[in-house]
Design an enzyme around this catalytic site. Structure first.
Site, short mmCIF file in Angstrom:
data_model
loop_
_atom_site.label_atom_id
_atom_site.label_comp_id
_atom_site.label_asym_id
_atom_site.label_seq_id
_atom_site.Cartn_x
_atom_site.Cartn_y
_atom_site.Cartn_z
N HIS A 179 0.85 -1.19 0.00
CA HIS A 179 0.00 0.00 0.00
C HIS A 179 0.89 1.24 0.00
O HIS A 179 1.14 1.85 1.04
CB HIS A 179 -0.92 -0.01 1.22
CG HIS A 179 -1.96 -1.07 1.17
ND1 HIS A 179 -1.71 -2.39 1.49
CD2 HIS A 179 -3.27 -1.01 0.82
CE1 HIS A 179 -2.82 -3.09 1.35
NE2 HIS A 179 -3.78 -2.29 0.95
N ARG A 199 -14.07 1.67 -8.25
CA ARG A 199 -13.00 0.96 -8.96
C ARG A 199 -13.50 0.36 -10.27
O ARG A 199 -12.76 0.30 -11.25
CB ARG A 199 -12.38 -0.08 -8.03
CG ARG A 199 -11.58 0.59 -6.92
CD ARG A 199 -10.68 -0.34 -6.16
NE ARG A 199 -9.75 0.44 -5.35
CZ ARG A 199 -9.92 0.75 -4.07
NH1 ARG A 199 -11.00 0.33 -3.44
NH2 ARG A 199 -9.03 1.47 -3.42
N GLU A 210 1.19 -6.98 1.27
CA GLU A 210 2.19 -6.94 2.35
C GLU A 210 1.61 -7.22 3.73
O GLU A 210 2.34 -7.18 4.72
CB GLU A 210 2.93 -5.59 2.36
CG GLU A 210 2.26 -4.47 3.15
CD GLU A 210 1.26 -3.69 2.33
OE1 GLU A 210 0.46 -4.30 1.59
OE2 GLU A 210 1.27 -2.43 2.45
N GLU A 264 0.66 -22.28 -9.13
CA GLU A 264 -0.36 -23.18 -9.67
C GLU A 264 -0.73 -22.89 -11.12
O GLU A 264 -1.22 -23.78 -11.81
CB GLU A 264 -1.60 -23.13 -8.78
CG GLU A 264 -1.36 -23.67 -7.38
CD GLU A 264 -2.63 -23.98 -6.63
OE1 GLU A 264 -3.72 -23.92 -7.25
OE2 GLU A 264 -2.54 -24.29 -5.42
#
EC number: 2.3.1.265
Length: 316
Positions: A137, A175, A211, A240
């Site tokens: 961030h 967003r 984080e 994966e």
């Protein structure tokens, strides 16, 4: 990108619905006010608030977090850094409130000149296995996401569910208006990991804030010399699906921005814990270079949790 609201102190008591509603209204009012006022007036107001809080010591947890970055006791964190950090945090929100009204194409052309390491992203997509951009961030990650949409199309991320639902939906709508595909961390039609894996196998981009995960699902890593937990999602997705895991960093440069994509981490071992540690090391280098722009106002290290909380983590 994932969450983006780590500094908020939203109430958790279900009886505090009035407070939660007031929080939603406050953010709605902030959104409208910042868009309506001239940029210089908004900037001066936010910076004045930052200086006021810094003069009064600033948020205690922010001071503790910056102390780890600097390697000093909390009392030794310089006041100018506290002020700069709060100004940076305020700038993030100021830009968030304004971003939907800005000409995105014009802004993306401006950002083209400051974004480094794009060859790493281009190489990942040329390989056809997708890319996971993992960020702390720092700076303005929404601005970076807007640029990514303009240059590479929609990407996929995950958002924590906030309360009240109206506040959560407000940030989802925001967003999505920028072109992000936002998956709920919980309560969605399908598990987010399943959808993210599908997007990567279709050679798409996934962006995750990475984080902090002080829960039982996080993996313990060394971060600035102390133990903490970080999410396993970025490393697990890379292992994966074969997607490239690209550490990415955002910061502010004067009144402009800085963005950097770093080389893909080696994920061939399949060791999710080791890969996450490598990601933590990269984050530490970047945060140390731009400490004022790391917007972490919540506990980041295990030592800052209560003993009962640490006991819960150990009982895994």
């Amino acid at each position: 990108m994932i969450a983006g609201l780590k500094g908020l102190k939203l109430p958790k008591d279900p009886r505090s619905s009035v407070t939660r509603t007031a929080t939603d209204w406050a953010y709605a009012a902030g959104w409208m006010a910042v868009r309506a006022l001239p940029e210089f007036a908004v900037r001066n107001a936010f910076d004045t608030g930052a200086r006021y809080f810094a003069r009064h010591g600033g948020p205690e947890q922010l001071r503790k977090n910056l102390a780890r970055v600097l390697g000093v006791p909390p009392a030794a964190v310089p006041d100018p850094l506290m002020c700069a950090s709060l100004e940076s945090y305020g700038r993030y929100w100021r830009e968030v409130f304004r971003l939907p009204t800005i000409n995105h194409r014009k802004l993306a052309r401006q950002l083209d000149r400051v974004i480094g390491g794009l060859d790493h992203l281009d190489a990942a997509l040329a390989a056809g296995l997708g890319a996971v951009l993992a960020l702390p961030h720092s700076g303005n990650w929404d601005m970076a996401g807007m640029w990514l949409v303009q240059r590479h199309g929609t990407f996929t991320t995950v958002a924590e569910r906030l309360k009240p639902e109206s506040l959560y939906q407000r940030f989802i709508d925001y967003r999505e208006s920028l072109g992000f595909e936002v998956l709920p961390l919980s309560g969605g039609e399908r598990p987010p990991f399943e959808v993210l894996s599908e997007r990567l196998r279709n050679n798409r981009v996934v962006c995750l804030m990475a984080e902090r995960d002080l829960t039982r699902t996080g993996v313990e890593v060394d971060f600035f010399g102390e133990p903490t937990r970080m999410p396993v999602g970025p490393a697990k997705l890379a292992v994966e699906t074969g997607a490239a895991l690209l550490p990415t960093h955002c910061w502010f440069e004067g009144r402009g921005w800085g963005f950097q994509v770093y080389p893909a981490l080696d994920c061939t071992s399949g060791d999710v814990a080791a890969i996450t540690q490598a990601l933590a090391d990269r984050f530490a280098q970047n945060i140390a270079a731009h400490p004022a722009d790391w917007h972490m106002l919540q506990p980041q290290w295990l030592a800052d949790l209560s003993e009962s909380r640490r006991a819960q983590l150990r009982s895994r």
